[in-house]
Design a protein around this motif. Structure first.
Motif, PDB file in Angstrom:
ATOM      1  N   VAL A  52       0.854  -1.192   0.000  1.00 46.94           N
ATOM      2  CA  VAL A  52       0.000   0.000   0.000  1.00 46.94           C
ATOM      3  C   VAL A  52       0.890   1.241   0.000  1.00 46.94           C
ATOM      4  O   VAL A  52       1.796   1.371   0.835  1.00 46.94           O
ATOM      5  N   HIS A  53       0.628   2.129  -0.961  1.00 44.40           N
ATOM      6  CA  HIS A  53       1.400   3.366  -1.051  1.00 44.40           C
ATOM      7  C   HIS A  53       0.447   4.535  -0.782  1.00 44.40           C
ATOM      8  O   HIS A  53      -0.626   4.623  -1.375  1.00 44.40           O
ATOM      9  N   ILE A  54       0.830   5.402   0.138  1.00 42.02           N
ATOM     10  CA  ILE A  54      -0.026   6.540   0.499  1.00 42.02           C
ATOM     11  C   ILE A  54       0.779   7.831   0.326  1.00 42.02           C
ATOM     12  O   ILE A  54       1.933   7.914   0.762  1.00 42.02           O
ATOM     13  N   GLU A  55       0.145   8.801  -0.307  1.00 39.29           N
ATOM     14  CA  GLU A  55       0.774  10.122  -0.474  1.00 39.29           C
ATOM     15  C   GLU A  55      -0.170  11.185   0.034  1.00 39.29           C
ATOM     16  O   GLU A  55      -1.378  11.123  -0.226  1.00 39.29           O
ATOM     17  N   LYS A  56       0.362  12.169   0.752  1.00 42.57           N
ATOM     18  CA  LYS A  56      -0.451  13.288   1.247  1.00 42.57           C
ATOM     19  C   LYS A  56       0.258  14.559   0.802  1.00 42.57           C
ATOM     20  O   LYS A  56       1.402  14.814   1.192  1.00 42.57           O
ATOM     21  N   THR A  57      -0.425  15.330  -0.039  1.00 39.90           N
ATOM     22  CA  THR A  57       0.222  16.519  -0.631  1.00 39.90           C
ATOM     23  C   THR A  57      -0.593  17.764  -0.305  1.00 39.90           C
ATOM     24  O   THR A  57      -1.828  17.758  -0.427  1.00 39.90           O
ATOM     25  N   ASN A  58       0.091  18.823   0.121  1.00 39.05           N
ATOM     26  CA  ASN A  58      -0.546  20.141   0.220  1.00 39.05           C
ATOM     27  C   ASN A  58       0.435  21.176  -0.330  1.00 39.05           C
ATOM     28  O   ASN A  58       1.467  20.807  -0.911  1.00 39.05           O
ATOM     29  N   THR A  59       0.138  22.442  -0.174  1.00 40.00           N
ATOM     30  CA  THR A  59       0.972  23.461  -0.822  1.00 40.00           C
ATOM     31  C   THR A  59       2.385  23.497  -0.247  1.00 40.00           C
ATOM     32  O   THR A  59       3.312  23.989  -0.871  1.00 40.00           O
ATOM     33  N   ARG A  60       2.586  22.953   0.939  1.00 39.95           N
ATOM     34  CA  ARG A  60       3.905  23.041   1.581  1.00 39.95           C
ATOM     35  C   ARG A  60       4.775  21.812   1.363  1.00 39.95           C
ATOM     36  O   ARG A  60       5.983  21.912   1.266  1.00 39.95           O
ATOM     37  N   GLU A  61       4.142  20.619   1.309  1.00 42.35           N
ATOM     38  CA  GLU A  61       4.973  19.396   1.287  1.00 42.35           C
ATOM     39  C   GLU A  61       4.188  18.198   0.744  1.00 42.35           C
ATOM     40  O   GLU A  61       2.963  18.244   0.626  1.00 42.35           O
ATOM     41  N   THR A  62       4.960  17.153   0.416  1.00 45.54           N
ATOM     42  CA  THR A  62       4.359  15.846   0.119  1.00 45.54           C
ATOM     43  C   THR A  62       4.960  14.830   1.072  1.00 45.54           C
ATOM     44  O   THR A  62       6.182  14.771   1.230  1.00 45.54           O
ATOM     45  N   GLN A  63       4.074  14.058   1.723  1.00 45.53           N
ATOM     46  CA  GLN A  63       4.550  12.977   2.593  1.00 45.53           C
ATOM     47  C   GLN A  63       4.191  11.643   1.948  1.00 45.53           C
ATOM     48  O   GLN A  63       3.137  11.534   1.303  1.00 45.53           O
ATOM     49  N   TYR A  64       5.062  10.639   2.129  1.00 45.93           N
ATOM     50  CA  TYR A  64       4.837   9.311   1.546  1.00 45.93           C
ATOM     51  C   TYR A  64       4.915   8.257   2.634  1.00 45.93           C
ATOM     52  O   TYR A  64       5.734   8.383   3.547  1.00 45.93           O
ATOM     53  N   TRP A  65       4.097   7.247   2.494  1.00 48.32           N
ATOM     54  CA  TRP A  65       4.216   6.060   3.342  1.00 48.32           C
ATOM     55  C   TRP A  65       4.107   4.842   2.433  1.00 48.32           C
ATOM     56  O   TRP A  65       3.347   4.852   1.465  1.00 48.32           O
ATOM     57  N   GLN A  66       4.863   3.813   2.760  1.00 45.30           N
ATOM     58  CA  GLN A  66       4.817   2.576   1.976  1.00 45.30           C
ATOM     59  C   GLN A  66       4.666   1.422   2.960  1.00 45.30           C
ATOM     60  O   GLN A  66       5.574   1.175   3.749  1.00 45.30           O
ATOM     61  N   ASP A  67       3.493   0.775   2.960  1.00 47.47           N
ATOM     62  CA  ASP A  67       3.255  -0.378   3.831  1.00 47.47           C
ATOM     63  C   ASP A  67       3.410  -1.654   3.021  1.00 47.47           C
ATOM     64  O   ASP A  67       3.061  -1.682   1.834  1.00 47.47           O
ATOM     65  N   SER A  68       3.877  -2.705   3.656  1.00 50.20           N
ATOM     66  CA  SER A  68       3.892  -4.018   3.018  1.00 50.20           C
ATOM     67  C   SER A  68       3.292  -5.011   4.024  1.00 50.20           C
ATOM     68  O   SER A  68       3.923  -5.330   5.024  1.00 50.20           O
ATOM     69  N   HIS A  69       2.050  -5.423   3.777  1.00 49.98           N
ATOM     70  CA  HIS A  69       1.329  -6.241   4.753  1.00 49.98           C
ATOM     71  C   HIS A  69       1.507  -7.727   4.445  1.00 49.98           C
ATOM     72  O   HIS A  69       1.141  -8.157   3.346  1.00 49.98           O
ATOM     73  N   PRO A  70       2.018  -8.508   5.384  1.00 47.94           N
ATOM     74  CA  PRO A  70       2.140  -9.953   5.146  1.00 47.94           C
ATOM     75  C   PRO A  70       0.766 -10.620   5.120  1.00 47.94           C
ATOM     76  O   PRO A  70      -0.046 -10.397   6.014  1.00 47.94           O
ATOM     77  N   MET A  71       0.508 -11.429   4.089  1.00 53.78           N
ATOM     78  CA  MET A  71      -0.799 -12.071   3.912  1.00 53.78           C
ATOM     79  C   MET A  71      -0.587 -13.539   3.563  1.00 53.78           C
ATOM     80  O   MET A  71       0.442 -13.896   2.977  1.00 53.78           O
ATOM     81  N   VAL A  72      -1.600 -14.364   3.829  1.00 52.05           N
ATOM     82  CA  VAL A  72      -1.520 -15.754   3.380  1.00 52.05           C
ATOM     83  C   VAL A  72      -1.809 -15.794   1.875  1.00 52.05           C
ATOM     84  O   VAL A  72      -2.663 -15.055   1.372  1.00 52.05           O
ATOM     85  N   ALA A  73      -1.064 -16.650   1.178  1.00 49.71           N
ATOM     86  CA  ALA A  73      -1.330 -16.923  -0.244  1.00 49.71           C
ATOM     87  C   ALA A  73      -1.863 -18.346  -0.327  1.00 49.71           C
ATOM     88  O   ALA A  73      -1.259 -19.273   0.221  1.00 49.71           O
TER      89      ALA A  73
END
Ligand SMILES: C[S@@+](CC[C@H](N)C(=O)[O-])C[C@H]1O[C@@H](n2cnc3c(N)ncnc32)[C@H](O)[C@@H]1O
Length: 247
Positions: free
Chosen positions: A183-204
């Motif tokens: 999961v990639h999340i970005e939050k952008t406003n006039t001052r900055e962009t923040q990023y988060w990158q989650d990797s969730h372990p799941m059963v296959a």
């Protein structure tokens, strides 16, 4: 790379990520399956309930609806959404309940959060033990052999001065019983962009193996992944809705 920011530090953004999901439609669809395959009763438990949107709809359908989740920040939001429902902080692979339920649900592929086959088996056993006789367990799942590592879902939502972009995709390395939901999340406003990158372990897991794991405990029916119509699974689709009646 974080393991679980979405359900902890970023839990306030979770409902924004799911803004396009028709929770009413999903809940109504599973309510229909319960009416068709169950033996009545209104005691409902939602596994991995998150911020409680399905619990809200099942309460509106006059179920005595409750939820469990492993992340307290998600349950805090669920409690605000459904102040009269019961929520408990538990692992869906080893949960216990005082009551028995007529319907247990697990939406949005969350059953895959069991993480590996052994824990998935434990989740199936806990669920079976928590159901009343003839009770129904409904969930959706993805077949590991049909995963396209290049396919992703992406959408953007404006909230106040912030533009949020959420992107998610499955990643299966082609062997073994684990995959990730990235999961990639970005939050952008006039001052900055923040990023988060989650990797969730799941059963296959493949659908044939999943059906075999369920078979000692349930009569299993599989449906196309369509919350609008009840269509038997065509034997090919990589996503399906499972309706499992306790034996
Ligand atoms: C994709 S969200 C789904 C939330 C909700 N069911 C929905 O449809 O919006 C997955 C949820 O699973 C929860 N979760 C992950 N692992 C879990 C576990 N082992 N037991 C219970 N909940 C778990 C997370 O905290 C998160 O709330």
């Amino acid at each position: 790379m974080s393991f679980n920011a979405l359900y902890t530090d970023l839990s306030d953004y979770y409902d924004l990520m799911c803004a396009d999901i028709n929770y009413y439609q999903q809940s109504a669809s599973i309510n229909r399956l319960h009416t068709l395959f169950g033996q009545g009763g209104t005691r409902h438990l939602d596994l991995a309930c998150g911020t409680g949107p399905h619990v809200k709809h099942f309460s509106d359908f006059l179920y005595q609806s409750s939820g469990l989740d492993i992340n307290q920040p998600m349950l805090d939001i669920a409690t605000l959404r459904c102040p009269h429902a019961q929520f408990s902080l538990q692992d869906m692979c080893h949960f216990s309940t005082e009551d028995h339920f007529d319907l247990i649900t697990c939406f949005l592929y969350s059953i895959h959060y069991s993480g590996n086959t052994q824990r998935l088996q434990a989740c199936i056993r806990s669920t079976h033990a928590a159901l009343s006789t003839g009770g129904v367990f409904c969930f959706n799942a993805v077949d590991k052999d049909k995963i396209d590592n290049f396919s992703f879902v992406k959408h953007s939502v404006q909230k106040g001065e912030d533009l949020f972009t959420f992107a998610s995709k499955w990643h299966y390395k082609g062997k073994g019983d684990t995959q990730t939901l990235d999961v990639h999340i970005e939050k952008t406003n006039t001052r900055e962009t923040q990023y988060w990158q989650d990797s969730h372990p799941m059963v296959a897991i493949g659908f044939e193996e999943l059906t075999q794991l369920l078979a000692p405990y349930f009569n299993v029916q599989m449906f196309e992944h369509d919350y609008d119509k009840i269509l038997p699974w065509d034997g090919k689709s990589g996503n399906a809705i499972f309706a499992c009646v306790k034996i």
